[in-house]
Design an enzyme around this catalytic site. Structure first.
Site, PDB file in Angstrom:
ATOM      1  CB  CYS A  90       6.320  23.275  73.971  1.00 32.32           C
ATOM      2  SG  CYS A  90       6.341  24.121  75.591  1.00 32.32           S
ATOM      3  CG  HIS A 197      10.190  25.586  72.472  1.00 36.65           C
ATOM      4  ND1 HIS A 197       9.027  25.830  71.782  1.00 36.65           N
ATOM      5  CD2 HIS A 197       9.909  25.783  73.784  1.00 36.65           C
ATOM      6  CE1 HIS A 197       8.084  26.178  72.635  1.00 36.65           C
ATOM      7  NE2 HIS A 197       8.588  26.144  73.856  1.00 36.65           N
ATOM      8  CD  GLU A 199      10.217  25.825  68.394  1.00 40.25           C
ATOM      9  OE1 GLU A 199       9.423  26.428  69.144  1.00 40.25           O
ATOM     10  OE2 GLU A 199      10.409  24.582  68.452  1.00 40.25           O
TER      11      GLU A 199
END
Length: 217
Positions: A90, A197, A199
């Site tokens: 990001c 993202h 994650e």
């Protein structure tokens, strides 16, 4: 021998989510890898892989990174000169750019030529761009192996108002569509960055992180 992943803590990242995702990928691979969130430049200098997360405004994140004494030097030494695998996430990916153009013009790390500019989607779409999108790969990359792209591909989670408009087409690896072509992945040599993202991107994100942990550029 146990390898190490340093997730850089400079006060501007979603550190808990990132560390949990990397720990899960390590378990899935059954790999001998230690994952550590750190604000210590000396730890970064010893790390085998480095992750730079980031959320918020470009200038705030860059200032936060510079405020950690010795961290920029450690990153330059390990990532640029030693060639350690690096993943920017990001705003961590955006900081790789020459400059950011959010509330003024602010210098970045200068690792990827180009500027971070505001999204200007057609069709009345709202900014920030927030939600799930498929990717379109512009060229192959080891971190994208095993990830299906296109309209029927896996989805990645985005939340951002700016993206990196690269000046070097060879550094662009994936895009997304949101009323315009949005930069999703950039990279060169041992560097890779994702605007989304990983994650938070479930199956796609876990695969990309596993690929990063195996990557030997």
């Amino acid at each position: 021998m146990t390898a190490s992943v340093a997730i850089v803590d400079y006060g501007a990242g979603n550190l808990r989510s990132a560390s949990k995702a990397f720990e899960r990928a390590v378990r899935e691979l059954d790999a001998a890898v230690d994952v550590a969130v750190t604000s210590e430049p000396e730890f970064v200098r010893r790390a085998d892989r480095i992750v730079l997360p980031g959320v918020g405004a470009f200038a705030d994140c860059m200032n936060g990174l510079l405020a950690v004494k010795g961290m920029r030097d450690a990153l330059e030494e390990r990532v640029i000169r030693a060639g350690v695998p690096f993943l920017g996430i990001c705003v961590g990916m955006q900081l790789m750019a020459t400059e950011g153009r959010e509330k003024g013009v602010h210098p970045g790390l200068g690792w990827i030529p180009g500027a971070v500019v505001r999204l200007e989607p057609d069709g009345g779409l709202k900014v920030p761009h927030m939600g799930w999108n498929t990717l379109s790969f512009t060229q192959p990359h080891p971190l994208l192996e095993g990830i299906p792209d296109g309209e029927q591909g896996l989805h990645a989670y985005f939340v951002h108002s700016y993206h990196l408009a690269t000046d070097a087409p060879a550094t662009l690896y994936a895009t997304a569509s949101y009323g315009q072509t949005v930069t999703a992945c950039v990279g060169r040599d041992n560097l890779f960055g994702t605007q989304f993202h990983p994650e938070k991107s479930q199956t796609l994100g876990l695969k990309l992180i596993e690929n990063f942990l195996r990557w030997t550029p």
